[in-house]
Design a protein around this motif. Structure first.
Motif, PDB file in Angstrom:
ATOM      1  N   HIS A 185      11.682  13.761  46.522  1.00  0.00           N
ATOM      2  CA  HIS A 185      11.792  12.168  45.983  1.00  0.00           C
ATOM      3  C   HIS A 185      12.338  12.424  44.617  1.00  0.00           C
ATOM      4  O   HIS A 185      12.951  11.463  44.303  1.00  0.00           O
ATOM      5  N   ASN A 186      12.236  13.718  43.850  1.00  0.00           N
ATOM      6  CA  ASN A 186      12.888  13.851  42.631  1.00  0.00           C
ATOM      7  C   ASN A 186      14.520  14.267  42.757  1.00  0.00           C
ATOM      8  O   ASN A 186      14.462  15.285  42.896  1.00  0.00           O
ATOM      9  N   ILE A 187      15.433  13.392  42.683  1.00  0.00           N
ATOM     10  CA  ILE A 187      16.609  13.662  42.856  1.00  0.00           C
ATOM     11  C   ILE A 187      17.462  14.160  41.638  1.00  0.00           C
ATOM     12  O   ILE A 187      17.352  13.401  40.562  1.00  0.00           O
ATOM     13  N   GLN A 188      18.131  15.305  41.596  1.00  0.00           N
ATOM     14  CA  GLN A 188      18.587  15.792  40.595  1.00  0.00           C
ATOM     15  C   GLN A 188      19.899  15.186  40.120  1.00  0.00           C
ATOM     16  O   GLN A 188      20.178  15.004  39.038  1.00  0.00           O
ATOM     17  N   SER A 189      20.866  14.896  41.291  1.00  0.00           N
ATOM     18  CA  SER A 189      22.362  14.483  40.932  1.00  0.00           C
ATOM     19  C   SER A 189      22.866  13.865  42.413  1.00  0.00           C
ATOM     20  O   SER A 189      22.388  14.272  43.414  1.00  0.00           O
ATOM     21  N   PHE A 190      23.877  13.136  42.289  1.00  0.00           N
ATOM     22  CA  PHE A 190      24.612  12.982  43.510  1.00  0.00           C
ATOM     23  C   PHE A 190      26.230  13.486  43.076  1.00  0.00           C
ATOM     24  O   PHE A 190      26.650  13.461  42.081  1.00  0.00           O
ATOM     25  N   GLY A 218      39.594  14.500  54.601  1.00  0.00           N
ATOM     26  CA  GLY A 218      40.729  15.748  54.827  1.00  0.00           C
ATOM     27  C   GLY A 218      40.718  16.501  53.308  1.00  0.00           C
ATOM     28  O   GLY A 218      41.734  16.993  53.265  1.00  0.00           O
ATOM     29  N   THR A 219      39.870  16.342  52.624  1.00  0.00           N
ATOM     30  CA  THR A 219      39.835  17.031  51.244  1.00  0.00           C
ATOM     31  C   THR A 219      38.537  18.178  50.921  1.00  0.00           C
ATOM     32  O   THR A 219      37.671  18.187  51.838  1.00  0.00           O
ATOM     33  N   LEU A 220      39.011  19.274  50.359  1.00  0.00           N
ATOM     34  CA  LEU A 220      38.080  20.280  49.981  1.00  0.00           C
ATOM     35  C   LEU A 220      37.770  19.985  48.307  1.00  0.00           C
ATOM     36  O   LEU A 220      38.649  20.075  47.853  1.00  0.00           O
ATOM     37  N   ARG A 221      36.462  19.943  48.265  1.00  0.00           N
ATOM     38  CA  ARG A 221      36.272  19.712  46.700  1.00  0.00           C
ATOM     39  C   ARG A 221      35.144  20.743  46.396  1.00  0.00           C
ATOM     40  O   ARG A 221      34.250  21.299  46.974  1.00  0.00           O
ATOM     41  N   LEU A 222      35.154  21.178  45.019  1.00  0.00           N
ATOM     42  CA  LEU A 222      34.340  22.047  44.373  1.00  0.00           C
ATOM     43  C   LEU A 222      33.674  21.372  43.339  1.00  0.00           C
ATOM     44  O   LEU A 222      34.081  20.715  42.312  1.00  0.00           O
ATOM     45  N   TRP A 223      32.136  21.564  43.402  1.00  0.00           N
ATOM     46  CA  TRP A 223      31.365  20.787  42.448  1.00  0.00           C
ATOM     47  C   TRP A 223      30.555  21.766  41.599  1.00  0.00           C
ATOM     48  O   TRP A 223      30.182  22.984  42.163  1.00  0.00           O
ATOM     49  N   GLU A 224      29.847  21.154  40.448  1.00  0.00           N
ATOM     50  CA  GLU A 224      28.744  22.084  39.789  1.00  0.00           C
ATOM     51  C   GLU A 224      27.574  21.042  40.143  1.00  0.00           C
ATOM     52  O   GLU A 224      27.632  19.907  39.515  1.00  0.00           O
ATOM     53  N   TYR A 225      26.975  21.492  41.345  1.00  0.00           N
ATOM     54  CA  TYR A 225      26.042  20.486  42.090  1.00  0.00           C
ATOM     55  C   TYR A 225      24.940  20.054  41.039  1.00  0.00           C
ATOM     56  O   TYR A 225      24.350  18.984  41.285  1.00  0.00           O
ATOM     57  N   GLU A 226      24.226  20.670  40.092  1.00  0.00           N
ATOM     58  CA  GLU A 226      23.265  20.449  39.368  1.00  0.00           C
ATOM     59  C   GLU A 226      23.530  19.364  38.693  1.00  0.00           C
ATOM     60  O   GLU A 226      22.713  18.592  38.432  1.00  0.00           O
ATOM     61  N   SER A 227      24.674  19.137  38.173  1.00  0.00           N
ATOM     62  CA  SER A 227      25.283  17.993  37.096  1.00  0.00           C
ATOM     63  C   SER A 227      25.927  16.975  38.001  1.00  0.00           C
ATOM     64  O   SER A 227      26.070  15.883  37.589  1.00  0.00           O
ATOM     65  N   GLY A 228      26.221  17.212  39.328  1.00  0.00           N
ATOM     66  CA  GLY A 228      27.091  16.399  40.118  1.00  0.00           C
ATOM     67  C   GLY A 228      28.676  16.241  39.792  1.00  0.00           C
ATOM     68  O   GLY A 228      29.219  15.223  40.219  1.00  0.00           O
ATOM     69  N   GLN A 229      28.951  17.060  38.923  1.00  0.00           N
ATOM     70  CA  GLN A 229      30.339  17.062  38.085  1.00  0.00           C
ATOM     71  C   GLN A 229      31.230  17.808  39.314  1.00  0.00           C
ATOM     72  O   GLN A 229      31.298  18.790  39.915  1.00  0.00           O
ATOM     73  N   SER A 230      32.475  17.015  39.474  1.00  0.00           N
ATOM     74  CA  SER A 230      33.466  17.239  40.291  1.00  0.00           C
ATOM     75  C   SER A 230      34.417  18.388  39.470  1.00  0.00           C
ATOM     76  O   SER A 230      35.081  17.726  38.379  1.00  0.00           O
ATOM     77  N   LEU A 231      34.460  19.639  40.130  1.00  0.00           N
ATOM     78  CA  LEU A 231      35.446  20.611  39.162  1.00  0.00           C
ATOM     79  C   LEU A 231      36.913  20.417  39.940  1.00  0.00           C
ATOM     80  O   LEU A 231      37.781  20.701  39.336  1.00  0.00           O
ATOM     81  N   GLN A 232      37.082  20.442  41.188  1.00  0.00           N
ATOM     82  CA  GLN A 232      38.383  20.288  41.830  1.00  0.00           C
ATOM     83  C   GLN A 232      38.438  19.857  43.017  1.00  0.00           C
ATOM     84  O   GLN A 232      37.269  19.701  43.736  1.00  0.00           O
ATOM     85  N   SER A 233      39.691  19.098  43.357  1.00  0.00           N
ATOM     86  CA  SER A 233      39.790  18.564  44.692  1.00  0.00           C
ATOM     87  C   SER A 233      41.127  19.021  45.328  1.00  0.00           C
ATOM     88  O   SER A 233      42.007  18.887  44.703  1.00  0.00           O
ATOM     89  N   TRP A 234      41.175  19.514  46.628  1.00  0.00           N
ATOM     90  CA  TRP A 234      42.510  19.744  47.384  1.00  0.00           C
ATOM     91  C   TRP A 234      42.550  19.032  48.461  1.00  0.00           C
ATOM     92  O   TRP A 234      41.616  18.785  49.430  1.00  0.00           O
ATOM     93  N   ASP A 235      43.769  18.254  48.875  1.00  0.00           N
ATOM     94  CA  ASP A 235      43.983  17.422  49.779  1.00  0.00           C
ATOM     95  C   ASP A 235      44.654  18.470  51.028  1.00  0.00           C
ATOM     96  O   ASP A 235      45.719  18.854  51.017  1.00  0.00           O
ATOM     97  N   LEU A 236      43.772  18.931  52.124  1.00  0.00           N
ATOM     98  CA  LEU A 236      44.607  20.000  52.677  1.00  0.00           C
ATOM     99  C   LEU A 236      45.565  19.218  53.824  1.00  0.00           C
ATOM    100  O   LEU A 236      46.453  20.152  54.099  1.00  0.00           O
ATOM    101  N   GLY A 237      45.939  18.002  54.011  1.00  0.00           N
ATOM    102  CA  GLY A 237      46.883  17.505  54.718  1.00  0.00           C
ATOM    103  C   GLY A 237      48.193  17.700  53.902  1.00  0.00           C
ATOM    104  O   GLY A 237      49.213  17.472  54.517  1.00  0.00           O
ATOM    105  N   GLN A 238      48.202  17.848  52.569  1.00  0.00           N
ATOM    106  CA  GLN A 238      49.424  18.026  51.939  1.00  0.00           C
ATOM    107  C   GLN A 238      49.767  19.634  51.738  1.00  0.00           C
ATOM    108  O   GLN A 238      50.908  20.010  51.097  1.00  0.00           O
ATOM    109  N   LEU A 239      48.626  20.467  52.112  1.00  0.00           N
ATOM    110  CA  LEU A 239      48.878  22.095  52.099  1.00  0.00           C
ATOM    111  C   LEU A 239      49.569  22.524  53.086  1.00  0.00           C
ATOM    112  O   LEU A 239      50.265  23.538  53.117  1.00  0.00           O
ATOM    113  N   GLY A 240      49.373  21.951  54.113  1.00  0.00           N
ATOM    114  CA  GLY A 240      49.945  22.719  55.343  1.00  0.00           C
ATOM    115  C   GLY A 240      49.835  21.927  56.463  1.00  0.00           C
ATOM    116  O   GLY A 240      49.332  20.963  56.501  1.00  0.00           O
ATOM    117  N   GLU A 241      50.710  22.345  57.650  1.00  0.00           N
ATOM    118  CA  GLU A 241      50.579  21.389  58.747  1.00  0.00           C
ATOM    119  C   GLU A 241      49.262  21.629  59.709  1.00  0.00           C
ATOM    120  O   GLU A 241      48.560  22.631  59.450  1.00  0.00           O
TER     121      GLU A 241
END
Length: 421
Positions: A185-190, A218-241
């Motif tokens: 019930h104790n939520i650290q982050s979203f 269609g995205t792959l995302r990298l997070w620092e999950y304890e703080s909920g911070q988004s570090l990076q995102s890539w759209d796979l539809g733009q990277l290849g067929e």
């Protein structure tokens, strides 16, 4: 190692390659010529009549009896334990070393979507389609599960932090929730940012504070999950067929599997219905922590991928001739197929009898295609209907005026005649 879906999949449990197809689980040792372990859920223990209970609170009839197809499986970190769940709502626990042994069969309340062992391997966490997570004891294999936490939406993935402090869940409503395992019930982050359902989670080896997530957007995302911070995102539809059918149907591909190498440097990403495999690299100290590395176009549709403990990538495809392939990283930093590898040939031959009996529809089924949210252009529809109403009103106003004019004309005509006489 966590695999979910309904289900043709490949994964590693220690040095065992685990292959799921329909109702069967097969395990082949990758280093030694040991007996193949096969477990068929269609021949497994049936639920006792006195255990059949009404799971609904409003008296609605029970869910239909399941088909015995495997929905998800997970291996413990040590490779000594494996658990699976099937469409008949069984939860089956195995011990893999020194020999495979069936430990217990328990029953879940709802059909499950994902499983994960705790790092201490003392409990098995089970996420189901109603949004609940149950905890089952490993030390007491006959004990029923305890409700751990609930969600308002279907859960699609669950994982644990390497120190067993946090439980991370992903749902159909684009959210990733990070909660304290001992007190959920104790939520650290979203971790918020995806625009479609979150379909895959992975904490990469060697990066205990990072989380990789994949989605129907269609995205792959990298997070620092304890703080909920988004570090990076890539759209796979733009990277290849990607697969044409996937692109035509939903615009964006759906990430259905993320697997990280044991050294924590390479990440393989698979999209549902695609024959293209995406590779990324992780960089702890750089500003760009998640970098695209390469893509691998295969002649057949991808079904599943998984790294083994030595960094070799096992790839399962929808091929009748060579369904299983393995790839290694060359000194020139490219992924090369080991088609003539003796271990690959031996493992493939052991699995082929079970693969050949698998129905083609099972191999081509898609788990996530019905989860995409359908959007409507309400403004355009509203303006069209408004214009239609205005035209109809204008037409109604014009009709009475013409009728009155005719009446007046007919009345005036006799008066004119009388005056003439």
């Amino acid at each position: 190692m966590v695999h979910s879906g309904g289900m043709v999949a490949v994964g590693l449990c220690g040095e065992w390659l685990v292959f799921c197809c329909g109702t069967k689980l097969c395990a082949v040792h990758t280093q030694e010529s040991r007996d193949v372990f096969v477990f068929d859920c269609s021949a497994a223990e049936k639920k006792p009549a006195d255990r059949k209970e009404d799971n609904s609170s409003d008296g609605v009839a029970l869910e239909e009896t399941g088909s015995d197809s495997i929905l998800a499986f997970a291996a413990s970190r040590s490779g000594k334990l494996l658990a699976l769940t099937d469409d008949a709502k069984r939860l089956i626990l195995f011990r893999c070393e020194p020999v495979w042994r069936h430990v217990s069969t328990r029953w879940v309340v709802r059909r499950c979507t994902s499983l994960v062992f705790s790092q201490a391997e003392d409990q098995l966490l089970v996420a189901d389609k109603s949004g609940d997570v149950y905890s089952f004891s490993v030390a007491e294999p006959q004990r029923e599960g305890d409700l751990k936490m609930g969600h308002l939406s279907m859960l699609l993935a669950v994982t644990l932090s390497p120190d067993d402090q946090f439980i991370i869940t992903a749902d159909r409503d684009e959210k990733i929730r990070v909660s304290h395992l001992r007190s959920p019930h104790n939520i650290q982050s979203f971790c918020l940012g995806h625009t479609q359902f979150v379909s895959s989670l992975q904490i990469p080896h060697g990066h205990p504070s990072w989380l990789l997530s994949g989605s129907g957007d269609g995205t792959l995302r990298l997070w620092e999950y304890e703080s909920g911070q988004s570090l990076q995102s890539w759209d796979l539809g733009q990277l290849g067929e990607t697969a044409q059918s996937e692109a035509a149907e939903h615009e964006n591909p759906t990430v259905c599997r993320i697997s990280s190498s044991p050294d924590g440097h390479h990440v393989a990403v698979q999209c549902e219905g695609s024959s293209t495999l995406h590779f990324f690299t992780l960089h702890q100290d750089d500003a760009e922590k998640l970098r695209p590395h390469s893509t691998l176009a295969l002649p057949h549709r991808l079904l599943d991928v998984s790294f083994d403990p030595v960094g070799r990538l096992w790839v399962l495809t929808d091929s009748s001739e060579t369904p299983l392939q393995s790839y290694t990283l060359t000194p020139s930093s490219s992924w090369q197929c080991d088609a003539d590898d003796a271990e690959l040939i031996r493992v493939t031959e052991a699995l082929r009898p079970h693969w050949d009996t698998l129905d083609a529809s099972t191999r081509t089924s898609r788990r996530f295609e019905h989860l995409h949210k359908v959007t409507f252009d309400n403004v355009t529809v509203y303006l069209q209907k408004k214009q239609q109403r205005l035209e109809e009103q204008q037409l109604k106003r014009s009709k009475p005026q013409k009728t009155d004019g005719n009446k007046r004309a007919k009345t005036d005509r006799p008066k004119t005649v009388l005056q003439t006489l």
